[in-house]
Design a protein around this motif. Structure first.
Motif, short mmCIF file in Angstrom:
data_model
loop_
_atom_site.label_atom_id
_atom_site.label_comp_id
_atom_site.label_asym_id
_atom_site.label_seq_id
_atom_site.Cartn_x
_atom_site.Cartn_y
_atom_site.Cartn_z
N TYR A 49 0.87 -1.19 0.00
CA TYR A 49 0.00 0.00 0.00
C TYR A 49 0.90 1.23 0.00
O TYR A 49 1.72 1.42 0.90
N TRP A 50 0.78 2.06 -1.02
CA TRP A 50 1.70 3.18 -1.23
C TRP A 50 1.95 4.03 0.02
O TRP A 50 3.11 4.29 0.37
N PRO A 51 0.90 4.48 0.73
CA PRO A 51 1.16 5.32 1.91
C PRO A 51 2.01 4.62 2.97
O PRO A 51 2.75 5.28 3.70
N LEU A 52 1.90 3.30 3.08
CA LEU A 52 2.69 2.57 4.07
C LEU A 52 4.03 2.12 3.50
O LEU A 52 5.08 2.32 4.11
N THR A 53 4.00 1.51 2.32
CA THR A 53 5.21 0.95 1.73
C THR A 53 6.25 2.01 1.42
O THR A 53 7.43 1.86 1.74
N VAL A 54 5.81 3.10 0.80
CA VAL A 54 6.75 4.13 0.34
C VAL A 54 6.79 5.32 1.29
O VAL A 54 7.86 5.70 1.78
N GLY A 106 9.21 -9.94 -8.91
CA GLY A 106 8.07 -9.74 -8.02
C GLY A 106 8.11 -8.39 -7.32
O GLY A 106 7.10 -7.70 -7.21
N ILE A 107 9.29 -8.01 -6.85
CA ILE A 107 9.43 -6.72 -6.17
C ILE A 107 9.23 -5.57 -7.15
O ILE A 107 8.56 -4.58 -6.83
N ILE A 108 9.79 -5.69 -8.35
CA ILE A 108 9.59 -4.65 -9.37
C ILE A 108 8.10 -4.51 -9.69
O ILE A 108 7.55 -3.40 -9.77
N SER A 113 2.95 -1.66 -9.23
CA SER A 113 1.53 -1.76 -8.90
C SER A 113 1.07 -0.63 -7.99
O SER A 113 0.08 0.05 -8.27
N ILE A 114 1.81 -0.40 -6.90
CA ILE A 114 1.37 0.65 -5.97
C ILE A 114 1.71 2.05 -6.48
O ILE A 114 1.09 3.03 -6.07
N TRP A 115 2.70 2.14 -7.36
CA TRP A 115 2.98 3.44 -7.97
C TRP A 115 1.82 3.85 -8.88
O TRP A 115 1.43 5.01 -8.93
N TYR A 116 1.26 2.88 -9.59
CA TYR A 116 0.16 3.15 -10.52
C TYR A 116 -1.18 3.22 -9.78
O TYR A 116 -2.05 3.99 -10.15
N HIS A 117 -1.33 2.39 -8.74
CA HIS A 117 -2.58 2.35 -7.96
C HIS A 117 -2.27 2.81 -6.54
O HIS A 117 -2.21 2.00 -5.61
N LYS A 118 -2.08 4.09 -6.36
CA LYS A 118 -1.60 4.59 -5.06
C LYS A 118 -2.62 4.46 -3.93
O LYS A 118 -2.25 4.54 -2.75
N SER A 119 -3.88 4.28 -4.25
CA SER A 119 -4.88 4.17 -3.19
C SER A 119 -5.39 2.74 -3.01
O SER A 119 -6.33 2.50 -2.25
N ALA A 120 -4.77 1.78 -3.70
CA ALA A 120 -5.24 0.39 -3.64
C ALA A 120 -4.31 -0.46 -2.78
O ALA A 120 -3.11 -0.21 -2.68
N ASP A 175 -4.71 -6.56 -11.93
CA ASP A 175 -3.62 -5.60 -11.74
C ASP A 175 -2.67 -5.66 -12.94
O ASP A 175 -1.61 -6.29 -12.88
N ASN A 176 -3.03 -4.97 -14.00
CA ASN A 176 -2.22 -5.01 -15.21
C ASN A 176 -0.86 -4.35 -15.03
O ASN A 176 0.12 -4.74 -15.67
N ALA A 177 -0.76 -3.37 -14.14
CA ALA A 177 0.52 -2.72 -13.88
C ALA A 177 1.53 -3.72 -13.34
O ALA A 177 2.69 -3.76 -13.76
N ALA A 178 1.09 -4.56 -12.39
CA ALA A 178 1.97 -5.58 -11.82
C ALA A 178 2.31 -6.64 -12.86
O ALA A 178 3.46 -7.07 -12.98
N HIS A 179 1.31 -7.06 -13.61
CA HIS A 179 1.53 -8.12 -14.60
C HIS A 179 2.51 -7.68 -15.68
O HIS A 179 3.46 -8.40 -16.01
N LEU A 180 2.29 -6.51 -16.23
CA LEU A 180 3.14 -6.03 -17.33
C LEU A 180 4.56 -5.75 -16.86
O LEU A 180 5.53 -6.12 -17.52
#
Length: 207
Positions: A49-54, A106-108, A113-120, A175-180
């Motif tokens: 989750y962007w607010p926590l992870t980053v 996986g880490i990339i 994923s959270i960069w593109y979906h910052k509220s998810a 989650d296409n951002a993570a997949h791609l």
């Protein structure tokens, strides 16, 4: 290759599947809905989750979120995809390279994923699994494997990609951002690995 020999040649894949299943069982025993999951519970267990992870610099979530899944169908499809890829690719790469590819892609994927979906809230092993398929595709475009093996497995990979494109079109929650990002980082990793592999490694690919 006999089934027992094939299973012995994929210890990392089996370990990853076992860990994912154990974590899912734990989440179910602690009261999480096994069909749809629960975002708040998953956050407490290490979801991305962007607010926590980053913003809070809890970067460990990029790793732990790979072992969490939001529902039974989510984990079944991911573990099936991992098993199929690992069955063929882990014997070629061996444990260290295979583990490295899985973790790095996986880490990339999780960061993208959270960069593109910052509220998810993000969970799942699919980014890493797409990374493994990206590595596989990259190596299939090199002379590492016999020509006939390349043709056969390129069909498998194409079907995997095609099915996931169809799923993405009809499932807005994918989650296409993570997949791609996982897939393309896997392609790069695969081409790097190619220069560290030998013909003997390529000959361990069998259908």
């Amino acid at each position: 290759m006999e089934i027992t020999a094939r299973l012995k040649a994929m210890p990392v894949t089996l370990l990853l599947i076992g860990l994912n299943l154990l974590v899912f069982l734990f989440t179910a025993l602690t009261g999480m809905d096994i069909w749809w999951g629960n975002g708040l519970q998953l956050l407490h267990l290490g979801a991305n989750y962007w607010p926590l992870t980053v913003q809070q610099q809890e970067y460990w979530r990029l790793f732990t979120s790979m072992f969490l899944h939001a529902g039974l169908w989510h984990i079944i499809t991911n573990m099936l995809g991992l098993f199929i890829a690992g069955m063929f690719l882990e014997p070629v790469l061996r444990s260290v390279k295979y583990s490295t590819a899985y973790i790095i892609t996986g880490i990339i994927a999780d960061y993208a994923s959270i960069w593109y979906h910052k509220s998810a809230v993000g969970v799942g092993a699919s980014g890493a699994i797409f990374g493994i398929y990206g590595v596989f595709l990259a190596l299939l475009t090199t002379p590492l494997f016999h020509r006939e093996a390349r043709k056969t497995f390129l069909v498998y990979i194409s079907l995997f990609i095609g099915l996931n494109i169809i799923t993405a079109l009809f499932s807005p929650g994918v989650d296409n951002a993570a997949h791609l990002s996982g897939f393309f980082s896997g392609l790069i990793t695969g081409y790097i690995f190619y220069f560290t592999l030998t013909k003997a490694d390529g000959e361990r690919l069998s259908g």
